[in-house]
Write an enzyme that holds these catalytic residues in place. Structure first.
Site, short mmCIF file in Angstrom:
data_model
loop_
_atom_site.label_atom_id
_atom_site.label_comp_id
_atom_site.label_asym_id
_atom_site.label_seq_id
_atom_site.Cartn_x
_atom_site.Cartn_y
_atom_site.Cartn_z
N TYR A 202 0.82 -1.22 0.00
CA TYR A 202 0.00 0.00 0.00
C TYR A 202 0.85 1.26 0.00
O TYR A 202 0.31 2.37 -0.14
CB TYR A 202 -0.96 0.01 1.20
N LYS B 177 2.47 -14.40 5.17
CA LYS B 177 2.81 -15.35 4.11
C LYS B 177 4.34 -15.44 4.07
O LYS B 177 5.00 -15.25 3.04
CB LYS B 177 2.21 -14.83 2.78
N ASP C 179 -2.90 -18.34 3.74
CA ASP C 179 -3.84 -19.19 2.99
C ASP C 179 -4.50 -20.21 3.92
O ASP C 179 -5.72 -20.39 3.91
CB ASP C 179 -3.17 -19.87 1.78
N ASP D 184 -6.70 -6.59 4.61
CA ASP D 184 -7.77 -6.15 3.71
C ASP D 184 -8.63 -7.35 3.30
O ASP D 184 -9.87 -7.34 3.40
CB ASP D 184 -7.13 -5.48 2.48
O1 LIG Z 1 -8.79 2.52 -0.61
C1 LIG Z 1 -9.58 1.81 -1.22
O2 LIG Z 1 -10.22 2.20 -2.20
C2 LIG Z 1 -9.83 0.40 -0.75
C3 LIG Z 1 -9.47 0.21 0.69
C4 LIG Z 1 -9.95 -1.03 1.25
O3 LIG Z 1 -10.42 -1.94 0.59
C5 LIG Z 1 -9.91 -1.19 2.69
O4 LIG Z 1 -9.30 -0.39 3.39
O5 LIG Z 1 -10.47 -2.17 3.19
MG LIG Z 2 -11.03 -3.61 1.78
#
Ligand SMILES: O=C(O)CCC(=O)C(=O)O
Ligand SMILES: [Mg+2]
Ligand SMILES: NC(=O)C1=CN([C@@H]2O[C@H](COP(=O)(O)OP(=O)(O)OC[C@H]3O[C@@H](n4cnc5c(N)ncnc54)[C@H](OP(=O)(O)O)[C@@H]3O)[C@@H](O)[C@H]2O)C=CC1
Length: 419
Positions: A163, A233, A286, A310
């Site tokens: 990210y 992972k 996983d 996420d």
């Molecule tokens: O920033 C985004 O558009 C997606 C972020 C996301 O899926 C989350 O933080 O769960």
């Molecule tokens: Mg998300």
């Protein structure tokens, strides 16, 4: 706020402030900034505000009141500030200055276009913990047999991993330069198609891991939880995800006195508040995703990296009925911005249709964070009562026998009627 271009500071109300030990001073009439959000943010945010105002009024009979202050990000910001202003400086300044805030979802295009504003906001304010509790509400339709066994709290690292946005488009000069460097200077020979690879970099640090895992373990202590699982992972990504695991275990031993179980790597220590064991264990991502379906009761606090967190957030939310009731918070030591787990669900935008539950429960977390537990309890109780009454939005109605489908605002009203 000293100066603002488009933010209207409410005439009444005061700022929440933070003490040196990071505890909050919450006035009876705090000013709380909110971002409406894109897509269905338009539908759910006004409902959230109405429900929260009702809960606060019921709980404190007028002695306490939130003064909401709209700040802008996303598409609405481009309408207010100009076509290219997606995340204005004064929005970031306000979220920091007013300490506690809440936001609706913001759209991120796939492939090209702007980078995620949600991620930018977390990084700019260094909101390094993404806290997402996942618990079952009685009566919610679920795809699993025993959803009540799911009671987990996800601590997702929120500031690094892929990210960080360090990635270069296939065939761009920068991708070519980086790939050439990797091949010529670093001896890399395993990029399968070097001429046509996009390339990304995944930074994962000791500091970033430690501050996240420390929060997760402290949460387990404060909330009498039996275990903390480091999800990674690390078999494949040895020095990033594997590092996360090793640094997490080392921190548990060094700072919390955890001792290896049967030679490790699992370890345990006594909760200083309860005397009970807290086990610190790990799982490869996983395998973890099938374990939470098959043996959810064995997991309570989850500490994981940004991308894993996420995926896990949406997967776990589905087990307890979907992302219509999946709340969350982005937190640093001092600043907190609450937001739902789900996104902008564009196909439903402006239709007064979706479940406002996730944003309302995010506000419930916010009220509890502020120490307004009585108002938070009103939200939980009325959410439970609304679900029991079977007057629910489409997502629950389509899976529930005998349900009456109500709109987004209708569900908010059902909650208020049950307060
Ligand atoms: O920033 C985004 O558009 C997606 C972020 C996301 O899926 C989350 O933080 O769960
Ligand atoms: Mg998300
Ligand atoms: N923090 C943030 O601001 C986030 C932003 N996003 C962004 O949102 C945009 C859309 O992402 P997308 O992948 O479609 O994911 P979304 O979470 O927006 O929607 C996916 C599906 O989840 C269900 N859903 C979402 N919100 C609700 C709700 N309030 N009530 C009930 N069901 C809901 C719907 O399922 P069904 O079709 O079954 O009805 C929907 O089609 C993207 O730009 C993405 O980047 C994504 C996640 C977080």
């Amino acid at each position: 706020m000293t100066r603002s271009e488009h933010i209207q500071v409410p005439a009444e109300g005061q700022k929440i402030t933070v003490n040196a030990d990071f505890s909050l001073n919450v006035p009876d009439q705090p000013i709380i900034p909110f971002i409406e959000g894109d897509g269905t943010g338009l539908d759910i945010t006004p409902v959230m505000i109405k429900v929260v105002d009702a809960a606060v009024a019921k709980a404190y009979g007028g002695q306490r009141k939130i003064h909401w202050m709209e700040v802008y990000a996303g598409e609405k910001s481009t309408r207010v500030y100009g076509p290219d202003v997606w995340l204005p400086e004064e929005t970031l300044a306000a979220l920091k200055e007013y300490v506690v805030s809440i936001k609706g979802p913001l759209t991120t295009p796939v492939g090209g276009g702007i980078r995620s504003l949600n991620v930018a906001l977390r990084q700019e304010l260094d909101l390094y913990v993404c806290l997402r509790p996942v618990q079952y509400f009685k009566g919610v339709p679920s795809p699993v047999k025993e959803p009540e066994k799911v009671n987990m709290v996800i601590f997702r690292e929120n500031s690094e991993d892929i990210y960080a946005g360090i990635e270069y488009e296939a065939k761009s000069d920068k991708a070519k330069k980086l790939i050439k460097f990797l091949i010529d200077e670093m001896g890399v020979s395993k990029i399968r198609f070097p001429e046509s690879s996009g390339i990304g970099i995944k930074p994962v640090s000791i500091e970033g891991t430690e501050r996240l895992v420390r929060k997760a373990i402290q949460y387990a202590i404060d909330n009498d939880k039996p275990n903390v699982t480091l999800v990674h992972k690390g078999n494949i990504m040895k020095y990033t995800e594997g590092g996360f695991r090793d640094w997490g275990y080392a921190l548990a031993q060094r700072e919390f006195g955890a001792e290896p179980i049967d030679g490790g790597p699992w370890c345990k220590f006594k909760n200083p508040k309860t005397g009970k064991d807290i086990v610190v264990k790990d799982a490869i991502a996983d395998a973890f995703l099938q374990q939470i379906l098959l043996r959810p009761a064995e997991y309570s606090v989850i500490a994981t990296l940004n991308l894993n967190g996420d995926y896990i957030s949406d997967a776990l939310a589905a087990q307890v009925g979907g992302i219509g009731i999946a709340p969350g918070a982005n937190m640093s030591d001092s600043v907190a911005c609450f937001e739902a787990t789900h996104g902008t669900a564009p196909k439903y935008a402006g239709k007064d249709y979706v479940n406002p539950g996730s944003e309302i429960l995010s506000a419930e977390m916010m009220l509890r964070h502020m120490g307004w537990a009585e108002a938070a309890d009103k939200i939980i109780d009325s959410m439970e009562a609304a679900i029991q009454s079977k007057k629910v939005t489409y997502d629950f109605a389509r899976l529930m026998d005998g349900a009456t489908q109500v709109s987004c605002s209708g569900f908010g009203q059902v909650m208020i009627d049950h307060m």
